[in-house]
Scaffold this active site. Structure first.
Site, PDB file in Angstrom:
ATOM      1  N   TYR A  15       0.884  -1.335  -0.212  1.00  0.00           N
ATOM      2  CA  TYR A  15       0.199  -0.034   0.059  1.00  0.00           C
ATOM      3  C   TYR A  15       0.820   1.160  -0.009  1.00  0.00           C
ATOM      4  O   TYR A  15       0.438   2.463   0.686  1.00  0.00           O
ATOM      5  CB  TYR A  15      -0.989   0.059   1.179  1.00  0.00           C
ATOM      6  CG  TYR A  15      -0.662  -0.654   2.499  1.00  0.00           C
ATOM      7  CD1 TYR A  15      -1.276  -1.914   2.764  1.00  0.00           C
ATOM      8  CD2 TYR A  15       0.256  -0.105   3.355  1.00  0.00           C
ATOM      9  CE1 TYR A  15      -0.725  -2.771   3.839  1.00  0.00           C
ATOM     10  CE2 TYR A  15       0.587  -0.822   4.385  1.00  0.00           C
ATOM     11  CZ  TYR A  15      -0.020  -2.000   4.947  1.00  0.00           C
ATOM     12  OH  TYR A  15       0.326  -2.736   6.136  1.00  0.00           O
TER      13      TYR A  15
ATOM     14  N   CYS B 178      12.663 -10.527  -7.570  1.00  0.00           N
ATOM     15  CA  CYS B 178      12.273 -10.575  -8.710  1.00  0.00           C
ATOM     16  C   CYS B 178      11.040  -9.895  -9.159  1.00  0.00           C
ATOM     17  O   CYS B 178      10.107 -10.792  -9.575  1.00  0.00           O
ATOM     18  CB  CYS B 178      12.516 -12.034  -9.382  1.00  0.00           C
ATOM     19  SG  CYS B 178      14.160 -12.649  -9.343  1.00  0.00           S
TER      20      CYS B 178
END
Length: 433
Positions: free
Chosen positions: A330, A357
């Site tokens: 968030y 990744c």
């Protein structure tokens, strides 16, 4: 002849040199200040518990929970708010007083409720009618009386990120005040042989800076209290107003003292109860982040430094998304310092990237720093809440260690995971051997 005191160039936290902590314990490393935790707890005691009669405070352990944390909270005289069997298991193994535990959660399993009843927790906050049915079955089986609260959604929307709002009408948490749903569960609870309904609970969300949402929620709850007294002759004894009090993360955040919220809650509650001719119930608050958030920092070692001319400079660290998912979840923001260059001019702007990744594995965008080199130590501030708690093993990264620091001393309270820990529970079926 006086010898000039050596200039301290490294970032210190709770009296400890963070560069030395990184050398001793490795990185990534969660560092938690015992002094700061106790300081926050004692502000609650002085500004709320001693100031207002018939009050309690419980620490919302989902923010950060270890066996050592349980011991600190117990010593400071606060209760413990748990939301799962795992958190309750931790409290049990820390010998935390069961009568001071409040058990929350919007989808408690039968096993979790059974565990809570068996151990005699002080309160179970019932989130819905399904839980009420399970709880009644379990208490009838065990012949044990349990004190409960109903969690309600008061229809109040605080000002924070939508993912951490919890008090609005459209929420997975609690029983809406509209309709007769709350009347039905109150009737059932008050007629149950082994359930003792103490009152109600609400939680408006996290990282709130304005008291007005709490005032509106109190008005909604006191109207409910009056309605239940008039229609069912039920008098509310306890009101749990949750937590959510905001803390400082970055410039622009304006945290308030605990009294800013609690004085407003208590004043409004007394006004409304007097107006409605209802006895003022006892009041419970449940701060979590407010206690632990600023008490933690996370240390990383800097690896690759990638400069893209006229675009940005990426500085990669040896952690990221698995030890702090909040920026990706968030868009949480943090401040940080280069711990071994704390006093140097911050004349560069870089972006701190994690090693996973994922393009979204960015801890901090546009951080002002000195010149950075591989091997430097980065200290990200205010990471005490929801970092260790939400850590994962994504990309098969071992979880960091946790160190408790206090007045220049450090103690390991959670060991660093090893690669062996990552496959400890794996099983290879016989046909693949």
């Amino acid at each position: 002849m006086e010898i000039a005191e050596k200039v301290r160039t490294n970032f210190e936290f709770a009296g400890c040199d963070t560069v030395e902590l990184a050398k001793e314990y490795g990185t990534p490393l969660y560092v938690v200040s015992e002094e700061k935790i106790r300081e926050q707890c004692r502000e609650i005691t002085q500004s709320f518990l001693k100031k207002h009669q018939n009050t309690k405070a419980t620490y919302a352990s989902k923010a950060f929970l270890t066996l050592a944390m349980c011991k600190i909270i117990e010593e400071e005289g606060l209760g413990l708010d748990v939301v799962s069997g795992g958190e309750l298991f931790t409290a049990v193994h820390a010998d935390f007083p069961m009568e001071k535990i409040v058990f929350h959660g919007n989808n408690k399993s039968y096993e979790e409720i059974y565990m809570a009843v068996s151990h005699g927790v002080g309160r179970i906050v019932v989130d819905n009618s399904h839980e009420l049915d399970m709880l009644e079955d379990i208490t009838n089986e065990l012949k044990r009386t349990v004190k409960i609260l109903f969690r309600v959604s008061p229809g109040v929307k605080g000002e924070t990120h939508e993912y951490i709002l919890t008090g609005q009408k459209d929420s997975k948490f609690g029983i809406p005040l509209e309709g007769d749903g709350i009347l039905q569960v109150v009737k059932k609870a008050t007629n149950s042989q082994f359930l003792k309904l103490m009152g109600f609970h609400f939680h408006l969300g996290s990282q709130l800076f304005d008291k007005n949402a709490y005032i509106l929620a109190i008005k909604a709850l006191t109207n409910l209290m009056k309605e239940l007294k008039d229609k069912l002759s039920y008098e509310t004894q306890e009101l749990n107003t949750g937590g959510g009090f905001g803390i400082y993360y970055t410039n622009g955040d304006k945290p308030k003292s605990i009294a800013y919220f609690t004085d407003a809650i208590m004043e409004e509650l007394k006004i409304q109860c007097n107006s409605l001719q209802h006895t003022v119930p006892s009041v419970v608050i449940e701060p979590g982040r407010w206690i632990i958030g600023n008490a933690g920092v996370t240390l990383y070692t800097i690896g690759a430094v990638k400069e893209i001319p006229n675009v940005r400079t990426y500085v990669s660290v040896d952690g990221g998304l698995p030890d702090n998912p909040r920026p990706a979840l968030y868009k949480a923001k943090y401040e940080a310092v280069i711990a071994n260059k704390n006093n140097q001019p911050r004349d560069r702007v870089v972006t701190i990237a994690g090693k996973c990744c994922e393009t979204g594995d960015i801890l901090i965008w546009d951080l002002e720093t000195p010149e950075i080199n591989s091997g430097d130590i980065l200290a990200v501030l205010s990471t005490g809440a929801y970092n260790y708690s939400m850590a994962s093993n994504y990309n098969k990264l071992p979880k960091p260690a946790v160190v408790l620091v206090n007045k220049g001393k450090s103690d390991l309270i959670v060991k660093r995971e090893k690669y062996e820990d990552l496959i400890r529970r794996d099983i290879i079926p016989k046909h693949l051997l």
